[in-house]
Enzyme design. Structure first.
Site, PDB file in Angstrom:
ATOM      1  N   ASP A  20     -21.650  29.411   5.566  1.00  0.00           N
ATOM      2  CA  ASP A  20     -23.038  28.997   5.601  1.00  0.00           C
ATOM      3  C   ASP A  20     -23.774  30.018   6.430  1.00  0.00           C
ATOM      4  O   ASP A  20     -23.588  30.298   7.631  1.00  0.00           O
ATOM      5  CB  ASP A  20     -22.769  27.649   6.543  1.00  0.00           C
ATOM      6  CG  ASP A  20     -23.930  27.111   6.728  1.00  0.00           C
ATOM      7  OD1 ASP A  20     -25.365  27.758   6.623  1.00  0.00           O
ATOM      8  OD2 ASP A  20     -24.190  25.773   7.352  1.00  0.00           O
ATOM      9  N   CYS A  46     -27.744  17.935  12.956  1.00  0.00           N
ATOM     10  CA  CYS A  46     -27.140  17.655  12.005  1.00  0.00           C
ATOM     11  C   CYS A  46     -25.497  18.216  11.874  1.00  0.00           C
ATOM     12  O   CYS A  46     -25.040  19.070  11.241  1.00  0.00           O
ATOM     13  CB  CYS A  46     -27.653  18.163  10.493  1.00  0.00           C
ATOM     14  SG  CYS A  46     -29.059  17.470  10.161  1.00  0.00           S
ATOM     15  N   GLN A  69     -28.218  30.193   9.405  1.00  0.00           N
ATOM     16  CA  GLN A  69     -28.730  30.697  10.592  1.00  0.00           C
ATOM     17  C   GLN A  69     -28.657  32.309  10.878  1.00  0.00           C
ATOM     18  O   GLN A  69     -29.404  32.965  11.617  1.00  0.00           O
ATOM     19  CB  GLN A  69     -28.116  30.037  11.683  1.00  0.00           C
ATOM     20  CG  GLN A  69     -28.265  28.345  11.761  1.00  0.00           C
ATOM     21  CD  GLN A  69     -29.794  28.264  12.239  1.00  0.00           C
ATOM     22  OE1 GLN A  69     -30.453  29.073  12.658  1.00  0.00           O
ATOM     23  NE2 GLN A  69     -30.253  27.115  11.744  1.00  0.00           N
ATOM     24  N   LYS A 110     -35.892  29.531   6.286  1.00  0.00           N
ATOM     25  CA  LYS A 110     -35.498  29.822   7.768  1.00  0.00           C
ATOM     26  C   LYS A 110     -35.711  31.469   7.764  1.00  0.00           C
ATOM     27  O   LYS A 110     -35.531  31.823   8.993  1.00  0.00           O
ATOM     28  CB  LYS A 110     -33.876  29.534   7.997  1.00  0.00           C
ATOM     29  CG  LYS A 110     -33.709  27.796   7.969  1.00  0.00           C
ATOM     30  CD  LYS A 110     -32.488  27.651   8.519  1.00  0.00           C
ATOM     31  CE  LYS A 110     -32.121  26.356   8.384  1.00  0.00           C
ATOM     32  NZ  LYS A 110     -32.886  25.081   8.869  1.00  0.00           N
ATOM     33  N   HIS A 124     -22.651  22.650  10.295  1.00  0.00           N
ATOM     34  CA  HIS A 124     -23.564  21.640  10.037  1.00  0.00           C
ATOM     35  C   HIS A 124     -22.963  20.699   9.010  1.00  0.00           C
ATOM     36  O   HIS A 124     -22.093  20.892   8.231  1.00  0.00           O
ATOM     37  CB  HIS A 124     -24.651  22.653   9.560  1.00  0.00           C
ATOM     38  CG  HIS A 124     -26.108  21.957   9.009  1.00  0.00           C
ATOM     39  ND1 HIS A 124     -26.169  21.090   8.181  1.00  0.00           N
ATOM     40  CD2 HIS A 124     -27.158  21.983   9.723  1.00  0.00           C
ATOM     41  CE1 HIS A 124     -27.520  20.565   8.091  1.00  0.00           C
ATOM     42  NE2 HIS A 124     -28.044  21.235   9.077  1.00  0.00           N
TER      43      HIS A 124
END
Lengths: 160, 419
Positions: B209, B377, B212, B235, B133
């Site tokens: 990261d 993104c 997700q 999220k 991302h």
């Protein structure tokens, strides 16, 4: 789906499927200008050829959604061969149509009074009127028009 | 609320769970909402909304300052959220290792700014992946411009997995490896533990990261071995405005502050300051207190259901969705990323015929279906995939087979309209 049919009128789909004035002109003498919508990645590349105070020719490149691409195609048909003054007036009128509802949504264009907008003057372009009901898509419809305005400004600057 | 599962493998009662989400009761264009955009931002169960309202109604005061009862209670709730968030990802020492930020993006910027500027110098190399991302690319490119770094990338293969053939060469000599734990475009779950082991052997620090992955798959930072992991509350069914950075205590201890201001200092003189130890060092100004309360409620909600059950549900539904899309739409519908399996999350990026993603999403909206069109993104990845935009449907614990049928119905209509 009434709203959808208003957005995706047959004439819009037609210009999306068979875009007019596709391609590129040799630059120079043509002036090349690009427009990007960073939110969705849509892009338009316009080549402009001005002769004797007229927009003698223009070609459209780039890719994107049906609204951005059909708007560019409709625009190219509407402005090709027109005197620059008339082209600028048309840009103003078109953006006015797009900002009637969009003005309060952070569009930075000067608001245009509703009575100023003569839809008849817009001809086929009036088909894009349905876009104003979908505020997120207004930027798609105005992408090529903003690029055209920028290109004309750049050429005027170069000439002066 | 759903009662605790009898066995870990017990399937979710989705119909009952859906009642926990007030937003799912609304209609869009006279149709029930079909929310397939949790990868962008998840919906909140009533417990999260109530917890935040209750906090404002009964407790609100600034943290770490007042000595009155509500200030003490606020501070306790805020610090409690740190423990809850840390335990959720298996942090060994949550009190010291969990930093609250604004979101995943800010967490990653914090690492680039504080760890990066201290530990990276001109000529140093770092390694990212092509599926990152922008939040795990741009902060590093900004740093690279500033100090002069070499930025390498692990390529993505034709199936949407990382191509590890050249990994040994790529990782050689790098000081940092930045990895998406799960791709927000492809759904690919990367082999984090394996990659971290390789990175560590090369002497690199690993920042993951987790935006997700953490909301959808059980995560244990100790087992993964990473050095930093970033994720966002919104999220994972919490509120917007609060993100998390977990970092190894010894790394955080050696890092300079990120933002300056109140709350992050031990002492300030007219010509100098001494910064507080972590995590306070990285939390200048009044933090997102109500949001921390909401995050606690969100994690309690997920824990009560069980992350392993959530993962099992979403994995099964991903498999079902891919099969149904193929069955109903055939080769007209292209789904990016690997086939459903252990290395695949519930993110389904679709290209349908040659209909642009924005037009797909516009038609789907008329069916009440919320998907995200665009480049997500991740422009370098989109270039690699050779597309400008995709329409991304992403699953949640409340997603079901009916949602997939409505999605297909909308795609068919888009196909008809754009024929």
């Amino acid at each position: 789906m009434a709203d959808l049919e208003e957005l995706y009128r047959e004439i819009i789909l037609d210009h999306y499927r068979s875009p007019r004035n596709r391609g590129e002109l040799e630059s120079p003498p043509a002036h090349r200008v690009e427009g990007f919508n960073p939110l969705c990645g849509d892009e338009v590349v316009i080549s402009l050829l001005v002769e004797g105070g007229k927009l003698a020719d223009l070609k459209i490149g780039g890719s994107g959604c049906s609204i951005s691409q059909s708007s560019a195609s409709l625009m190219s048909s509407a402005v090709k061969g027109k005197p620059l003054e008339e082209v600028r007036q048309l840009i103003h009128t078109f953006k006015g149509m797009m900002s009637i509802h969009g003005a309060q949504l952070g569009q930075d264009d000067e608001p245009v009074e509703a009575e100023e907008i003569n839809l008849e003057k817009l001809g086929e372009l009036a088909a894009l009127q349905g876009v104003v009901k979908f505020p997120v898509r207004i930027k798609c419809a105005t992408l090529s028009w903003n690029a055209l305005a920028q290109g004309l400004d750049e050429m005027a600057d170069q000439a002066s | 609320m759903t009662p605790a599962p009898a066995t870990p493998a017990a399937p979710l009662n989705v119909e009952a769970l859906r009642k926990d989400f007030p937003l799912l009761t609304r209609t869009v264009h006279d149709r029930p909402i079909v929310y397939l955009d949790s990868a962008s931002s998840a919906l909140q169960p009533q417990t999260v909304i109530t917890a935040m309202a209750r906090y404002y109604e009964t407790t609100h005061a600034n943290v770490h300052r007042g000595v009155y009862a509500t200030a003490e209670e606020s501070t306790h709730l805020y610090e409690q959220a740190r423990i809850v968030a840390g335990r959720f990802v298996g942090a060994p020492d949550p009190e010291h290792e969990i930093v609250f930020t604004k979101n995943t993006t800010e967490s990653l910027n914090l690492v680039a700014h504080s760890w990066g500027r201290t530990n990276l110098a001109a000529g140093d190399a770092i390694l990212l992946t092509e599926m990152e991302h922008h939040a795990n690319i741009v902060p590093w490119l900004m740093l690279a411009e500033e100090v002069g770094l070499e930025v390498r990338y692990i390529p993505v293969d034709g199936e949407g997995r990382l191509d590890l053939d050249e990994l040994d060469t790529l990782v050689s000599g790098v000081k940092l490896v930045g990895l998406s734990a799960m791709s927000n475009v492809l759904g690919t779950i990367n082999p984090l533990a394996e990659l971290t082991a390789v990175a560590h052997r090369a002497g690199a620090v690993v920042v993951a990261d987790g935006a997700q992955l953490v909301p959808h798959v059980p995560v244990d930072v100790a087992a993964l071995g990473v050095d930093f992991i970033a994720f966002s509350a919104h999220k994972m069914m919490g509120p917007t405005g609060i993100g998390v950075l977990w970092g190894r205590a010894e790394l955080l201890d050696a890092m300079p502050p990120f933002l300056g201001g109140g709350g992050m200092i031990l002492d300030v003189k007219l010509d100098s300051f001494r910064s507080a130890p972590p995590p306070a060092r990285f939390e200048a100004g009044t933090p997102p207190i109500a949001e921390a309360v909401g995050l606690t409620a969100a994690i309690e909600y997920l824990n009560e259901i069980g992350m392993d059950r959530i993962r099992a549900h979403e994995l099964a539904l991903t498999g079902h969705a891919l099969a149904r899309l193929d069955e109903k739409l055939g080769p007209d519908c292209h789904v990016f990323g690997p086939p459903a399996g252990e290395d695949r999350g519930g993110v389904i990026s679709i290209a349908y015929r040659d209909v642009h993603a924005h037009d797909l999403a516009q038609v789907l909206d008329q069916f009440g279906v919320c998907v995200r069109p665009g480049h997500h993104c991740a422009k370098p990845l989109m270039r690699k995939l050779g597309v400008q935009a995709t329409a991304r449907a992403s699953l949640s614990l409340f997603s079901d087979e009916h949602d997939i049928e409505v999605l297909i119905e909308g795609l068919v209509e888009a196909g008809r309209l754009f024929g």
